[in-house]
Scaffold this active site. Structure first.
Site, PDB file in Angstrom:
ATOM      1  CB  CYS A  59      -1.580 -59.785  46.111  1.00 38.98           C
ATOM      2  SG  CYS A  59      -0.077 -60.179  45.042  1.00 38.98           S
ATOM      3  CB  CYS A 132       0.567 -57.226  46.564  1.00 37.41           C
ATOM      4  SG  CYS A 132       0.317 -56.088  45.886  1.00 37.41           S
ATOM      5  CB  SER A 480      11.714 -59.051  45.764  1.00 39.28           C
ATOM      6  OG  SER A 480      10.966 -59.872  46.221  1.00 39.28           O
TER       7      SER A 480
END
Length: 577
Positions: A59, A132, A480
């Site tokens: 990321c 990220c 998530s």
């Protein structure tokens, strides 16, 4: 003063005057000369170029490269860039173990550390690059807290992997763990998948938290239109970086600041884009926190009301079929924004970092036909948003569920309670649960975890076992952006402060109704009050250090899990010092 003119800027009202102007600042200037700076560079505005570059995960690995291009843009605009980095905690690696407790905490540490660096060195403006999940809201929070002219830029998404002829993401690997534990995938296939799922630098490719907040950065006006789209490895990403550096100098010249841009209307635009794209439930946590830095009360319930009236139009993973690269190839986030603006769902009069309004930015964007990634609002995937906020006697402060791609929006069943994620994951691995149950994972909230962990390892394992739509899961922790299935997070009040989720017992019947927006347990107020008399909070294992400190300060998820009073309590703003 025209940009590119080599005349000395008037620093009389800029923070950097405190470290660069006047005979008393000779010692400060000596430090700049030690780093090779010229007198001309010292006389120019100082622009912080803040990144979350590190070698923790793909990321962030490309952010150092992109920062050099930002610096070139700042220099072209007559500024002096000063690059610095802050931390990140990458969820894909922190997931499924105690490390995930550090994830949400890192959002606060990022915002705090950027604030301290800017304050300590008196920088006049900033460009923030993030890769990220928590780095994006953390950087945006710092921009608003400091309120110096600032531009945000996303580092870009990862390219999709290929496995057995289909595109895959890290979500597929998490779900493969469940399939493997159920005997549905061989060791060899699991190994092959893990080797090909993430083929480049960049953040997770689906409409998980990073790409959701990248869309937010454009919708809220803090990023250049189109800048969120290009995947991390593409050279186009570096061109956007140069333009972001140039843009911040235009903002500095015109004194346009983040709080001029992030108004209530802009926050509403951001929430619209989350719902329309089937974005991450974590946005319901991050948007209130961003608003808090402006002194705007914009809690989970306000976010939920916008979700209710927004059509779901972008067919993106995990609920849909496409990834960020696909969206980029049809024109990127501006295409999504154009569809929403044309449908009457965006405030077109909001200011952006271009110095123009949202409507002006989108005036020349043509909605592309012959594609099914982004639909017109007249033909949505569903008439209401891909994320729903719930309330009820089990969540008086609210809860959140991603419904994008789900067919059944009502679930009722007996509770099976776990007091931490590890116990729940172990039970799932051993298949010690029954179809029709509601798995309850509690004491994982902001204060009780501490840190409000995500539960992707557990939810993905359920999905991999073929049980994703046969059981439900509720938690005072988080999920998530890659989670799919009937998974409800952010349940508040959390168990650690005596919330009803902490009073549940195995067998209590829980009903989730995402159509009506309710989350309830079949217990009367009197029964809950009686149980509360004998309730004792679970003592967590972090009685010192950063996680302990966070637990002392953090507020409820309903308000964004913030750790300080916010702009409403300010007596002065850094930018005006």
């Amino acid at each position: 003063m025209p940009l590119g003119d080599k005349k000395v800027w008037d620093k009389s009202k800029l923070p950097s005057r405190h470290v660069s102007v006047g005979p008393e600042r000779a010692p400060h200037r000596s430090y700049y000369y030690a780093m090779g700076m010229t007198a001309e560079e010292i006389a120019q505005p100082f622009v912080g170029v803040a990144t979350c570059w590190n070698e923790a995960a793909p990321c962030n690995i490309a952010l150092n490269r992109q920062a050099q291009s930002v610096k070139a843009g700042v220099k072209a605009g007559g500024g002096t860039p000063r690059e610095f980095t802050t931390i990140t905690v990458t969820d894909g690696i922190a997931m499924g173990h105690q490390g995930m407790k550090s994830s949400l905490v890192s959002r606060e540490v990022i915002a705090d550390s950027v604030e301290l660096t800017m304050r300590g060195h008196c920088y006049d403006a900033m460009v923030c690059l993030a890769g990220c999940d928590k780095t994006l809201p953390g950087m945006m929070m710092a921009m608003l807290r400091l309120n110096v002219p600032a531009v945000f830029m996303y580092g870009g998404s990862i390219l999709p992997g290929r496995f057995k002829g289909r595109d895959v993401t890290v979500q597929d690997v998490f779900e493969a763990v469940g399939a493997h534990s159920a005997g549905k995938m061989s060791d060899e296939d699991l190994h092959e998948l893990e080797c090909v799922a993430c083929p480049s630098a960049g953040a997770c490719g689906g409409q998980f938290t990073a790409n959701t907040m990248a869309c937010v950065s454009e919708a809220i006006g803090l990023a250049l239109p189109g800048s969120a789209g290009a995947p991390a490895p593409y050279e186009d990403r570096d061109r956007w970086a140069v333009r972001s550096g140039e843009a911040v100098m235009h903002l500095l010249e015109r004194n346009i600041r983040p709080r001029d841009i992030v108004t209530r209307k802009a926050l509403e635009n951001a929430a619209v884009v989350v719902a329309a794209s089937g974005g991450s439930t974590n946005a319901a946590l991050h948007l209130p926190a961003i608003a808090h830095e402006c002194g705007i009360d914009f809690d989970i319930h306000e976010v939920g009301r916008i979700f209710e009236r927004t059509p779901y139009i972008a067919d993106l993973k995990p609920g849909g079929r496409y990834v960020a690269k696909d969206l980029y190839e049809i024109g990127g986030v501006p295409v999504l924004l154009k569809a929403l603006l044309d449908g009457g769902f965006l405030h077109g009069d909001c200011m952006t970092v271009t110095g123009k309004t949202m409507a002006e930015n989108l005036a020349d964007v043509v909605y592309p036909t012959g594609q099914d990634i982004v639909r017109p609002t007249s033909d949505p995937l569903s008439p209401t948003g891909g994320v729903v906020v719930l309330r009820g006697n089990l969540a008086t402060e609210g809860a959140v569920v991603k419904v994008a791609g789900m067919k059944n929006l009502v679930f009722s069943g007996p509770a099976r309670c776990f007091d931490c994620e590890e116990d729940a994951f172990a039970a799932v691995e051993r298949r010690e649960y029954k179809e029709g149950e509601v798995l309850v994972i509690r004491y994982e909230g902001p204060r009780g975890g501490p840190g409000m962990r995500e539960m992707l390892a557990t939810t993905a394992a359920l999905y991999g076992q073929g049980m994703g739509d046969k059981v439900a899961l509720i938690t005072d922790g988080r999920f998530s952006g890659a989670t799919r299935g009937f998974c409800i997070g952010h349940v508040g009040p959390e168990a650690a402060v005596g919330g009803p989720i902490g009073l549940l017992r195995d067998g209590d019947v829980i009903t989730i109704d995402a159509e009506k927006g309710t989350l309830s347990v079949a217990l009367s107020d009197a029964e809950l009050a009686e149980r509360r008399k004998g309730w004792q909070p679970r003592r967590h294992d972090f009685q010192s250090g950063c996680l302990w400190k966070y637990a002392q300060l953090v507020g409820p998820a309903e308000k964004g899990a913030v750790t300080h009073p916010g702009a409403a309590a300010e007596t002065h703003i850094y930018a005006d010092q």
